[in-house]
Write an enzyme that holds these catalytic residues in place. Structure first.
Site, PDB file in Angstrom:
ATOM      1  N   CYS A  27      -3.661  -1.043  -2.110  1.00  0.00           N
ATOM      2  CA  CYS A  27      -3.938   0.374  -2.345  1.00  0.00           C
ATOM      3  C   CYS A  27      -4.845   0.528  -3.574  1.00  0.00           C
ATOM      4  O   CYS A  27      -4.483   0.088  -4.676  1.00  0.00           O
ATOM      5  CB  CYS A  27      -2.600   1.073  -2.593  1.00  0.00           C
ATOM      6  SG  CYS A  27      -2.739   2.804  -2.990  1.00  0.00           S
ATOM      7  N   ASN A  28      -5.986   1.139  -3.392  1.00  0.00           N
ATOM      8  CA  ASN A  28      -6.907   1.332  -4.517  1.00  0.00           C
ATOM      9  C   ASN A  28      -6.296   2.221  -5.602  1.00  0.00           C
ATOM     10  O   ASN A  28      -6.517   2.002  -6.781  1.00  0.00           O
ATOM     11  CB  ASN A  28      -8.211   1.974  -4.039  1.00  0.00           C
ATOM     12  CG  ASN A  28      -9.116   0.990  -3.351  1.00  0.00           C
ATOM     13  OD1 ASN A  28     -10.050   0.469  -3.947  1.00  0.00           O
ATOM     14  ND2 ASN A  28      -8.857   0.695  -2.091  1.00  0.00           N
ATOM     15  N   ASP A  70       0.865  -1.179   0.000  1.00  0.00           N
ATOM     16  CA  ASP A  70       0.000   0.000   0.000  1.00  0.00           C
ATOM     17  C   ASP A  70       0.903   1.229   0.000  1.00  0.00           C
ATOM     18  O   ASP A  70       2.102   1.128   0.257  1.00  0.00           O
ATOM     19  CB  ASP A  70      -0.885  -0.006   1.261  1.00  0.00           C
ATOM     20  CG  ASP A  70      -1.765   1.242   1.341  1.00  0.00           C
ATOM     21  OD1 ASP A  70      -2.361   1.604   0.307  1.00  0.00           O
ATOM     22  OD2 ASP A  70      -1.847   1.871   2.415  1.00  0.00           O
ATOM     23  N   SER A  71       0.295   2.369  -0.247  1.00  0.00           N
ATOM     24  CA  SER A  71       1.063   3.615  -0.197  1.00  0.00           C
ATOM     25  C   SER A  71       1.442   3.975   1.234  1.00  0.00           C
ATOM     26  O   SER A  71       2.270   4.859   1.443  1.00  0.00           O
ATOM     27  CB  SER A  71       0.215   4.740  -0.788  1.00  0.00           C
ATOM     28  OG  SER A  71      -1.015   4.814  -0.092  1.00  0.00           O
ATOM     29  N   TYR A 109      -0.435   8.352  -2.630  1.00  0.00           N
ATOM     30  CA  TYR A 109      -0.416   8.037  -4.059  1.00  0.00           C
ATOM     31  C   TYR A 109      -1.623   8.684  -4.768  1.00  0.00           C
ATOM     32  O   TYR A 109      -1.573   8.954  -5.957  1.00  0.00           O
ATOM     33  CB  TYR A 109      -0.515   6.523  -4.279  1.00  0.00           C
ATOM     34  CG  TYR A 109       0.746   5.723  -4.036  1.00  0.00           C
ATOM     35  CD1 TYR A 109       1.861   6.261  -3.400  1.00  0.00           C
ATOM     36  CD2 TYR A 109       0.806   4.388  -4.459  1.00  0.00           C
ATOM     37  CE1 TYR A 109       2.999   5.492  -3.183  1.00  0.00           C
ATOM     38  CE2 TYR A 109       1.940   3.616  -4.247  1.00  0.00           C
ATOM     39  CZ  TYR A 109       3.029   4.167  -3.608  1.00  0.00           C
ATOM     40  OH  TYR A 109       4.153   3.387  -3.401  1.00  0.00           O
ATOM     41  N   GLY A 110      -2.689   8.852  -3.989  1.00  0.00           N
ATOM     42  CA  GLY A 110      -3.973   9.247  -4.590  1.00  0.00           C
ATOM     43  C   GLY A 110      -3.975  10.584  -5.301  1.00  0.00           C
ATOM     44  O   GLY A 110      -4.859  10.869  -6.095  1.00  0.00           O
ATOM     45  N   GLU A 156      -5.720   9.944   8.750  1.00  0.00           N
ATOM     46  CA  GLU A 156      -4.342   9.870   9.245  1.00  0.00           C
ATOM     47  C   GLU A 156      -4.121  10.769  10.459  1.00  0.00           C
ATOM     48  O   GLU A 156      -3.282  10.481  11.302  1.00  0.00           O
ATOM     49  CB  GLU A 156      -3.361  10.175   8.111  1.00  0.00           C
ATOM     50  CG  GLU A 156      -3.401   9.004   7.156  1.00  0.00           C
ATOM     51  CD  GLU A 156      -2.388   9.030   6.053  1.00  0.00           C
ATOM     52  OE1 GLU A 156      -1.739  10.054   5.838  1.00  0.00           O
ATOM     53  OE2 GLU A 156      -2.280   7.983   5.391  1.00  0.00           O
ATOM     54  N   CYS A 179     -11.134   2.924  -1.102  1.00  0.00           N
ATOM     55  CA  CYS A 179      -9.894   3.481  -0.555  1.00  0.00           C
ATOM     56  C   CYS A 179      -9.593   2.760   0.751  1.00  0.00           C
ATOM     57  O   CYS A 179     -10.509   2.474   1.537  1.00  0.00           O
ATOM     58  CB  CYS A 179     -10.057   4.980  -0.298  1.00  0.00           C
ATOM     59  SG  CYS A 179      -8.616   5.721   0.489  1.00  0.00           S
ATOM     60  N   THR A 180      -8.311   2.488   0.957  1.00  0.00           N
ATOM     61  CA  THR A 180      -7.892   1.754   2.158  1.00  0.00           C
ATOM     62  C   THR A 180      -8.327   2.404   3.463  1.00  0.00           C
ATOM     63  O   THR A 180      -8.521   1.729   4.469  1.00  0.00           O
ATOM     64  CB  THR A 180      -6.342   1.700   2.192  1.00  0.00           C
ATOM     65  OG1 THR A 180      -5.843   3.012   1.917  1.00  0.00           O
ATOM     66  CG2 THR A 180      -5.809   0.710   1.200  1.00  0.00           C
ATOM     67  N   HIS A 181      -8.458   3.741   3.458  1.00  0.00           N
ATOM     68  CA  HIS A 181      -8.729   4.448   4.714  1.00  0.00           C
ATOM     69  C   HIS A 181     -10.212   4.499   5.077  1.00  0.00           C
ATOM     70  O   HIS A 181     -10.552   4.754   6.221  1.00  0.00           O
ATOM     71  CB  HIS A 181      -8.219   5.890   4.623  1.00  0.00           C
ATOM     72  CG  HIS A 181      -6.719   6.007   4.607  1.00  0.00           C
ATOM     73  ND1 HIS A 181      -5.925   5.325   3.715  1.00  0.00           N
ATOM     74  CD2 HIS A 181      -5.876   6.741   5.375  1.00  0.00           C
ATOM     75  CE1 HIS A 181      -4.665   5.642   3.933  1.00  0.00           C
ATOM     76  NE2 HIS A 181      -4.598   6.496   4.933  1.00  0.00           N
TER      77      HIS A 181
END
Ligand code: DGL
Length: 262
Positions: free
Chosen positions: A69-70, A6-7, A38-39, A148, A180-182
């Site tokens: 990571c999407n 992932d990023s 990365y997004g 984050e 998205c991972t988050h």
């Protein structure tokens, strides 16, 4: 080992889901924190980073790669899948399959970073799985930094979530993909704001279920990857202070982060 990249730390939502559903299969995780996010980057640079991350994981002994990571999946999975002979799976395909299965009115929302939404990959794959469906995509660039910062319950975050979801609310979607991972960390904030009857697809859970199915049906892969005595390892390309708190929040325990250069 199962390689996951992932990023940053967000992809640990995927690692955690895999750990829970596939016990006994050690993971080697790489979070490219030094280059996150990365997004908001260009497809060329995301592809270059994704290539490096894959090389690193293969060198660590990964026999299968999960692009957690999407933003990386939507930009680089086609390249990586054609470049390597190893199995490379991404978070997008299983989420799309699930959305196509559960949507009854064919009106599906997708939220993600700018890179993910601009790639159009969710939309393309949804159209391929459920021809004629209507896909409504929304980039939500402020949500990653809010997660984050640990602003998971804050009033300000609720207001921003509401604002991003507003354009999707009058589209009569019955399914929303968290691309998205988050975003799984904001699920309880997103659900009431998009409407309780909307199915929410968490791409981290779907990729873990997909991997579980692969491991149940592919004898060679299962025997190659099963190593219950081998501990999982978590590498990151930088260790800024707040990372430990977010990693512990995701895993519900302290994880040892090893610094590496990629
Ligand atoms: N991991 C990214 C994703 O799932 C979010 C963070 C970033 O932009 O790097 O799209």
């Amino acid at each position: 080992m199962i390689g996951i990249f992932d990023s940053g730390v967000g992809g640990m939502t995927v690692a955690r889901a895999i750990e829970q559903l596939c016990p006994g299969f050690p993971l080697v995780y790489l979070g490219d924190i030094a280059r996150t996010p990365y997004g908001s980057k260009s497809p060329a640079i995301i592809t270059e980073y994704s290539h490096r991350n894959t090389e690193f994981l293969l060198k660590q002994g990964a026999k299968l790669i999960v692009i957690a990571c999407n933003s990386a999946a939507s930009t680089a999975s086609t390249f990586l899948q054609s470049h390597y002979s190893q199995s490379i799976i991404d978070v997008i395909a299983p989420a799309v399959a699930k959305a196509a299965m559960v949507s009854s009115n064919g009106r599906i929302g997708v939220i993600g970073t700018r890179a993910t939404i601009n790639s159009g990959l969710y939309e393309q794959r949804l159209q391929a799985s459920l021809p004629g469906c209507r896909v409504y995509s929304q980039a939500c660039p402020l949500l990653v930094p809010l997660v984050e910062e640990g602003w998971l319950e804050r009033r300000e975050t609720k207001m921003i979530v509401k604002k991003y979801l507003h354009p999707l609310r009058d589209k009569q979607i019955d399914t929303l993909i968290l691309g998205c991972t988050h975003y799984p960390l904001l699920k309880s904030m997103i659900a009431p704001r998009i409407g309780r009857r909307v199915h929410i697809i968490d791409s981290s859970v779907e990729v873990a279920l997909h991997l579980k199915k692969i491991l149940e049906t592919d004898d060679l892969l299962r025997t190659t990857l099963y190593a219950p005595d081998t501990p999982s390892r978590f590498f990151v390309s930088d260790i800024p202070a707040p990372v430990h708190a977010l990693a512990s929040k995701i895993f519900g325990r302290t994880v040892l982060l090893e610094k590496t250069d990629v």
